[in-house]
Each structure stands twice: as C-alpha cells, then as structure tokens.
Design an enzyme around this catalytic site. Structure first.
Site, PDB file in Angstrom:
ATOM      1  N   ASN A   1       0.793  -1.235   0.000  1.00  0.00           N
ATOM      2  CA  ASN A   1       0.000   0.000   0.000  1.00  0.00           C
ATOM      3  C   ASN A   1       0.826   1.285   0.000  1.00  0.00           C
ATOM      4  O   ASN A   1       0.309   2.373   0.261  1.00  0.00           O
ATOM      5  CB  ASN A   1      -0.995  -0.004   1.165  1.00  0.00           C
ATOM      6  CG  ASN A   1      -0.266  -0.013   2.511  1.00  0.00           C
ATOM      7  OD1 ASN A   1       0.968  -0.058   2.543  1.00  0.00           O
ATOM      8  ND2 ASN A   1      -0.998   0.028   3.599  1.00  0.00           N
TER       9      ASN A   1
ATOM     10  N   ASP B   1       3.112   2.572   1.980  1.00  0.00           N
ATOM     11  CA  ASP B   1       3.489   3.351   3.178  1.00  0.00           C
ATOM     12  C   ASP B   1       4.931   3.093   3.608  1.00  0.00           C
ATOM     13  O   ASP B   1       5.376   3.566   4.651  1.00  0.00           O
ATOM     14  CB  ASP B   1       2.514   3.083   4.330  1.00  0.00           C
ATOM     15  CG  ASP B   1       2.565   1.634   4.809  1.00  0.00           C
ATOM     16  OD1 ASP B   1       3.330   0.828   4.228  1.00  0.00           O
ATOM     17  OD2 ASP B   1       1.846   1.306   5.771  1.00  0.00           O
TER      18      ASP B   1
ATOM     19  N   ASP C   1       3.717  -5.583   4.407  1.00  0.00           N
ATOM     20  CA  ASP C   1       2.431  -5.902   5.037  1.00  0.00           C
ATOM     21  C   ASP C   1       1.936  -7.285   4.605  1.00  0.00           C
ATOM     22  O   ASP C   1       2.549  -7.953   3.761  1.00  0.00           O
ATOM     23  CB  ASP C   1       1.391  -4.814   4.718  1.00  0.00           C
ATOM     24  CG  ASP C   1       1.392  -4.432   3.248  1.00  0.00           C
ATOM     25  OD1 ASP C   1       1.451  -5.357   2.412  1.00  0.00           O
ATOM     26  OD2 ASP C   1       1.353  -3.221   2.927  1.00  0.00           O
TER      27      ASP C   1
ATOM     28  N   ASP D   1       5.058 -16.548  15.046  1.00  0.00           N
ATOM     29  CA  ASP D   1       6.031 -16.245  16.090  1.00  0.00           C
ATOM     30  C   ASP D   1       5.242 -16.060  17.381  1.00  0.00           C
ATOM     31  O   ASP D   1       4.237 -15.364  17.397  1.00  0.00           O
ATOM     32  CB  ASP D   1       6.770 -14.947  15.741  1.00  0.00           C
ATOM     33  CG  ASP D   1       8.234 -15.008  16.096  1.00  0.00           C
ATOM     34  OD1 ASP D   1       8.530 -15.336  17.259  1.00  0.00           O
ATOM     35  OD2 ASP D   1       9.078 -14.725  15.223  1.00  0.00           O
TER      36      ASP D   1
ATOM     37  N   ASP E   1       9.676 -17.375  20.672  1.00  0.00           N
ATOM     38  CA  ASP E   1      10.693 -16.367  20.936  1.00  0.00           C
ATOM     39  C   ASP E   1      11.311 -16.551  22.328  1.00  0.00           C
ATOM     40  O   ASP E   1      10.580 -16.685  23.316  1.00  0.00           O
ATOM     41  CB  ASP E   1      10.020 -14.998  20.852  1.00  0.00           C
ATOM     42  CG  ASP E   1      11.004 -13.852  20.849  1.00  0.00           C
ATOM     43  OD1 ASP E   1      11.772 -13.754  19.886  1.00  0.00           O
ATOM     44  OD2 ASP E   1      11.008 -13.051  21.803  1.00  0.00           O
TER      45      ASP E   1
ATOM     46  N   GLU F   1      13.226 -20.832  20.282  1.00  0.00           N
ATOM     47  CA  GLU F   1      14.473 -20.080  20.226  1.00  0.00           C
ATOM     48  C   GLU F   1      15.104 -20.204  21.604  1.00  0.00           C
ATOM     49  O   GLU F   1      14.523 -19.758  22.595  1.00  0.00           O
ATOM     50  CB  GLU F   1      14.207 -18.605  19.894  1.00  0.00           C
ATOM     51  CG  GLU F   1      15.498 -17.856  19.640  1.00  0.00           C
ATOM     52  CD  GLU F   1      15.379 -16.356  19.821  1.00  0.00           C
ATOM     53  OE1 GLU F   1      16.251 -15.631  19.321  1.00  0.00           O
ATOM     54  OE2 GLU F   1      14.437 -15.887  20.477  1.00  0.00           O
TER      55      GLU F   1
ATOM     56  N   HIS G   1      16.434 -12.965  11.159  1.00  0.00           N
ATOM     57  CA  HIS G   1      16.267 -11.508  11.293  1.00  0.00           C
ATOM     58  C   HIS G   1      17.151 -10.890  12.371  1.00  0.00           C
ATOM     59  O   HIS G   1      17.174  -9.675  12.524  1.00  0.00           O
ATOM     60  CB  HIS G   1      14.793 -11.192  11.588  1.00  0.00           C
ATOM     61  CG  HIS G   1      14.377 -11.713  12.947  1.00  0.00           C
ATOM     62  ND1 HIS G   1      14.341 -13.053  13.244  1.00  0.00           N
ATOM     63  CD2 HIS G   1      14.037 -11.075  14.078  1.00  0.00           C
ATOM     64  CE1 HIS G   1      13.989 -13.210  14.508  1.00  0.00           C
ATOM     65  NE2 HIS G   1      13.791 -12.017  15.039  1.00  0.00           N
ATOM     66  N   ASP G   2      17.842 -11.709  13.155  1.00  0.00           N
ATOM     67  CA  ASP G   2      18.719 -11.195  14.211  1.00  0.00           C
ATOM     68  C   ASP G   2      20.194 -11.336  13.857  1.00  0.00           C
ATOM     69  O   ASP G   2      21.056 -11.016  14.682  1.00  0.00           O
ATOM     70  CB  ASP G   2      18.498 -11.984  15.516  1.00  0.00           C
ATOM     71  CG  ASP G   2      17.140 -11.742  16.127  1.00  0.00           C
ATOM     72  OD1 ASP G   2      16.598 -10.641  15.962  1.00  0.00           O
ATOM     73  OD2 ASP G   2      16.623 -12.670  16.782  1.00  0.00           O
TER      74      ASP G   2
HETATM   75  C1  GLC Z   1      14.321 -12.772  19.996  1.00  0.00           C
HETATM   76  C2  GLC Z   1      13.955 -12.185  18.669  1.00  0.00           C
HETATM   77  C3  GLC Z   1      14.521 -10.808  18.581  1.00  0.00           C
HETATM   78  C4  GLC Z   1      13.922  -9.981  19.687  1.00  0.00           C
HETATM   79  C5  GLC Z   1      14.117 -10.624  21.045  1.00  0.00           C
HETATM   80  C6  GLC Z   1      13.215 -10.023  22.065  1.00  0.00           C
HETATM   81  O1  GLC Z   1      15.673 -12.973  20.143  1.00  0.00           O
HETATM   82  O2  GLC Z   1      14.373 -13.017  17.641  1.00  0.00           O
HETATM   83  O3  GLC Z   1      14.313 -10.207  17.338  1.00  0.00           O
HETATM   84  O4  GLC Z   1      14.503  -8.712  19.699  1.00  0.00           O
HETATM   85  O5  GLC Z   1      13.809 -11.992  21.035  1.00  0.00           O
HETATM   86  O6  GLC Z   1      11.880 -10.362  21.803  1.00  0.00           O
END
Ligand code: GLC
Length: 553
Positions: free
Chosen positions: A23, A25, A29, A98, A199, A255, A328-329
């Site tokens: 969209n 922005d 999304d 997640d 997480d 995780e 993503h980390d």
């Molecule tokens: C996990 C996630 C990370 C987040 C952290 C706190 O490690 O992968 O992106 O910042 O937890 O939720």
C-alpha cells in the site's frame, strides 16, 4: 526415528516489515506477502515462519506485543491475515506464527493494569521487586543496554525487562499468566495455523534467588546465566504441550539462547513431550569475543565444524536439529560465512546452501538468502533502525570500550539490520519493495541482486535453492540419513556422509577462495551419481574455490 511432516519440510522465514509493501506506506504488510505466495510456491518451500504480525508499538519491530489477538495496523487487518492463511493453504504452504510470551509490550492491557497499583489483579502478571539498598534489585543488564530493572515511582518498586524497558517480562510462576497464554495459543490453533516459533522461550523461568552476576566490562552483569534454561522451563513447556500443543499437529521450534546439547535433548526430546526442535546459537557465536557478539572477526572453519558436528552427532536419535545460517537477528549468511565479493558471491552462496541443506535437520531459509542478498554495510549510525544496534553503539562508545569507528565496523559485520533491509524483488526503484519511502534503506545492490533477474537465470542462486528443496522431496536419506563427519582436521573444508538403508551420500564444501586438496570423491565416479554441485566441471583431487559437491552412492 519417527517420520514427521516438519522433519521433511523446508521453512522460509518472512520478516513482514521488510518483505513486500502493498500500500505504499514504506512498510511491508500481509497483503504484500499474499501477493508473493506464487514466488514461494515456485521456490518449493513448505512452511512460512512469520515474524510477529500482532499489534505492537514497534519498539522492537513487533517483538513487543500489545495485543496477541489483533494484527499490527501497519501490516493490515485480521481479514488480511485470514486471506493470507487461506491462500497459503490453497498452495499447500503452512504458516507458523512467532509466539512472543517471555514478555509483552508495556502497552499491553495486562501491563497497563499491572503498573496501576500493587493490589491490581494483574500486578502479579509481571515480575516486580522491592529496591535493594535503595537501588535496583540486582545488577543484571538488559539485552538492549542499561539495567534490566525499571523503577516505578508510584509503588517504589522495579519491574524486570530482559530486553528494552518497553518489554516487561511476564511472570510465568503465575498460573493465570500461563492459562491466558495457552488460551491465546489455542485460539490461533483453532484458526488453523500450523505451528509456533517460540521467541526466547528458554528464558521464561528465572533463577528464583535473583542473584547479582559478575560484572565484566561496564556496569551490568550478563543476565543469561540466571534467566536461560531456568529451573522450571521444562515443567512449563510440558504443561504447554499437554494443554495446547499435543491437541494439534504443529511444527514447534523454540528459540533457545544459551542452550547446550544436553538441554536441547530435553526441549526437543523425540518422545514429543515439549517441542519439535530448538534454535541453538553456538554456530552463531564462534567468532564472538571479549565484547560478546560485537566483533568483525570471521568464524574459523575448525571451530565452526566442531560446533556443527557436535550438534549433528549428539542429537542423533535423541532430538531433532534445526538448520540455519541466518535470520532476522543475524547478518547475511553469504557475507558472514561465504564471500560477498562480485567474484564469489554466487558460488559461495550456493556452497553454503548445499552444506546446510544436506545436513540432518529441518532447514530454514531467511528471506533473500535464496537470492544471495548481502549485508547492508551502512556507513553511518543514522542509517540503522535496530534498537539493539543503536543502544550498543551508544553504550560501548560512551563507556570508551570501543571507538565510534570500531563500533561501526562491528555493526557492518553483525548488526541485525543487515538482515532487515527490504527484499529485493526487481531492479526498479526501491527494488520493487515499495512505491513509498522504505522504512529502512535498501541495499543499493538490488539493481543486480534481485528476484526477477534470478528467476530468469537458470544458473542463479534462486534456482539452485529450488533444486536443493526438490532433492529433499525425492531422497529420504537427505531427511533421515545418519550423519557421519569426514575430514575432521581440515582447515578449509567441511565434509560429511549420510547413510540410510544401504545408501550413502557424501557432501564436501570448500569454505575458502583457494583450491584445496580433496580426495574423498576419488573412485566414486562409477559407483555414485552426483546429486548437485555449484560447479559444472570438477578437477580431480581438489575442490575449486567455494566448490560444493554431493554424491549419492
Ligand atoms: C528474539 C527475537 C529478537 C527480539 C528478542 C526479544 O531474540 O528473535 O528479534 O529482539 O527476542 O523479543
């Protein structure tokens, strides 16, 4: 070992904020994801792991949830979600959510109530402690800098936050908290989702003594030893399994910061009493040094191999591995473990993919990895958006532990934002990610590194991943074969064997840009067939720069 769909699957992680903006922005999304499902279908993946899409003030890009049962406004609506789920399922793609339940946002209704007064019914949903000697209850430092305790002057007490102060930790000792979490999880399962990536789930049980830790550099102690793999974590997960997980057919992956092989055997016990698998971090940490993750050093092969082999051999028959090079980390795989120069980017990205996808476990692909996307290499602090990177820069430079220049070098190597630059769809403006202003800059190499180009090129990294995924569907040995390490003393090669019912698969990968002696394929030409390689022609007795080769006998 028992057969399961999630052992045979390939997972694709989507970081929705950076995937596709429908969209204009500047923020990705849900509709953007739905529009690209055919792309994922073409790649051949089985499961999408969606990083958080719930309502959130975005202190930590959705890992700070203010309502578990509604969708973040930037990402769309619940109707958009339902459509995404239906459209994915129609293509045979499952969706794993997640689950962030170690903490909530401070804007979650529970916390808003909790901080109102000490007799509020929600007070005990979080971890509140009295001051010690007029200050913080202990010396733990938060993962995103500063103390892990935030003072509340109305009640003269502190609450615990392992991450930012806008991410207060839930009190899992409280049975009502656990019940609320299980009900919310069941609500999502009843909607038809296919699993959870949990997480920092290893952090839900804290050391009940809340002891001070040892301070190394700076003012605060590392809290990991006191919050990871705590005394009740397995009891909680077993309860969650009884109450929710066992009632559905789910993929679950925890995780698990700080997890050891022995702990992982409990979390991911093959009898299925807790989770399906965990994400361990030891291979992410091999280059870590005196300032923890903040280094620009590269992992050395012998150390990396020792870690990978340990997880492969020690979980054998007891628990299931997850396989990943990035998420993503973490920085981009090809920049960190391969070589992202023009000369070697493509070949080394293919080598890393081969190495990972032929090991035993469930492989995870992080968006853009299948294109060989590289680190962002931002030059200025202002280009970063990640709370962890920005706070670390401030803390380390203020304390004069590192200069600004050194810290920028570390960020280029390991900042989480390296993985968070927008997905590179094509060579048009903003890489086809958005028509607006992207929330974070694109990597300028989108002009040459992008999905459109790679889909058109049969020799691209994209097509190579497609082939690897297809091989997994054809050969049971790739999923279920026993792992046996090879060439354990080599400085540059990583090699192993897989065996299953009279079949044998041999994989060897050159992690260097030099030609390396390697004789393990000798004599195999007439006994075996080559399943895949990133080179068309091989030279006898050697592996070429970043060569990867897999032979089935
Ligand atoms: C996990 C996630 C990370 C987040 C952290 C706190 O490690 O992968 O992106 O910042 O937890 O939720």
């Amino acid at each position: 070992m028992e057969k399961k769909w999630w052992k045979e699957a390939v997972i694709y992680q989507i970081y929705p904020r950076s995937f596709a903006d429908s969209n204009g922005d500047g923020v990705g999304d849900l509709n953007g994801i739905t529009e690209h499902l055919d792309y994922l279908d073409e790649l051949g993946i089985d499961v999408i792991w969606l990083s958080p899409v719930y309502q959130s003030p975005n202190e930590d890009n959705g890992y700070d949830i203010s309502d578990y049962q509604s969708i973040m406004k930037d990402f769309g609506t619940m109707e958009d979600f339902d459509r995404l789920l239906a459209e994915a399922h129609r293509r045979g793609i499952r969706i794993v959510m997640d689950l962030v339940v170690n903490h909530t946002s401070d804007e979650h209704r529970w916390f808003v109530e909790s901080r109102k007064s000490i007799d509020n019914p929600y007070r005990d949903y979080y971890i509140w402690k009295e001051p010690k000697d007029g200050g913080e209850p202990n010396n733990w430092g938060a993962s995103f800098g500063g103390s892990a305790w935030e003072y509340d002057k109305d009640s003269n007490m502190y609450y615990l936050h392992c991450f930012s102060k806008k991410q207060p930790d839930l009190n899992w000792e409280n049975e009502r908290v656990r019940k609320e979490v299980y009900e919310m999880m069941s609500w999502w399962c009843d909607k038809g989702i296919d699993g959870f990536r949990m997480d920092v789930i290893s952090m839900i049980s804290k050391d009940p003594a809340y002891p001070d830790g040892t301070v190394e550099d700076g003012r605060y102690a590392d809290l990991q030893p006191y919050v990871c793999n705590g005394p009740k974590v397995h009891a909680y997960l077993q309860e969650m399994n009884r109450e929710v997980l066992s009632r559905y057919d789910l993929l679950t992956v925890g995780e698990a910061a700080g997890v050891t092989v022995d702990e992982a055997k409990r979390y991911a016990d093959s009898r299925g009493t807790e989770l399906g698998m965990v994400f361990q971090f030891e291979h992410m940490d091999v280059a870590a040094g005196e300032h923890g993750k903040w280094t620009d050093k590269r992992a050395e092969m012998p150390k990396l191999r020792a870690v990978l082999n340990k997880w492969q051999t020690e979980l054998e028959g007891k628990a299931w591995n997850s396989l990943y090079w990035n998420n993503h980390d973490q920085p981009r795989a090809v920049s960190r473990f391969g070589n992202d120069s023009d000369e070697y980017r493509v070949i080394s990205a293919k080598m890393l993919a081969t190495c990972l996808h032929m090991m035993k476990g469930t492989p995870y692909i992080y968006q853009g990895e299948e294109l060989g996307m590289t680190n962002a290499y931002f030059d200025k602090l202002e280009q970063y958006r990640d709370i962890e990177s920005i706070h670390a820069y401030e803390d380390y430079t203020k304390a004069r532990v590192m200069s600004g220049e050194e810290m920028l070098r570390c960020l280029k190597a390991v900042s989480r934002d390296n993985a968070r630059t927008p997905m590179q769809w094509d060579g048009s403006r903003n890489g086809g990610f958005t028509e607006g202003i992207p929330w974070i800059e694109l990597n300028p190499n989108y002009v040459t590194v992008n999905a459109k180009k790679e889909m058109e090129d049969a020799d691209s990294i994209f097509h190579y991943y497609k082939k690897l995924i297809a091989l997994r569907k054809k050969h049971d040995i790739i999923v279920y074969g026993t792992f046996v390490p090879l060439l354990e003393d080599d400085d540059n090669l990583y090699a192993y064997e897989r065996t299953l019912k009279g079949e044998k698969l041999v994989a060897a990968c050159n992690f260097s840009e030099k030609i390396q002696q390697c004789t393990i394929f000798e004599g195999m030409a007439d006994r075996g067939t080559e399943l895949i390689s990133n080179y068309e022609a091989h030279e006898p007795g050697v592996l070429l720069p970043y060569e990867a080769r897999v032979v089935l006998i």
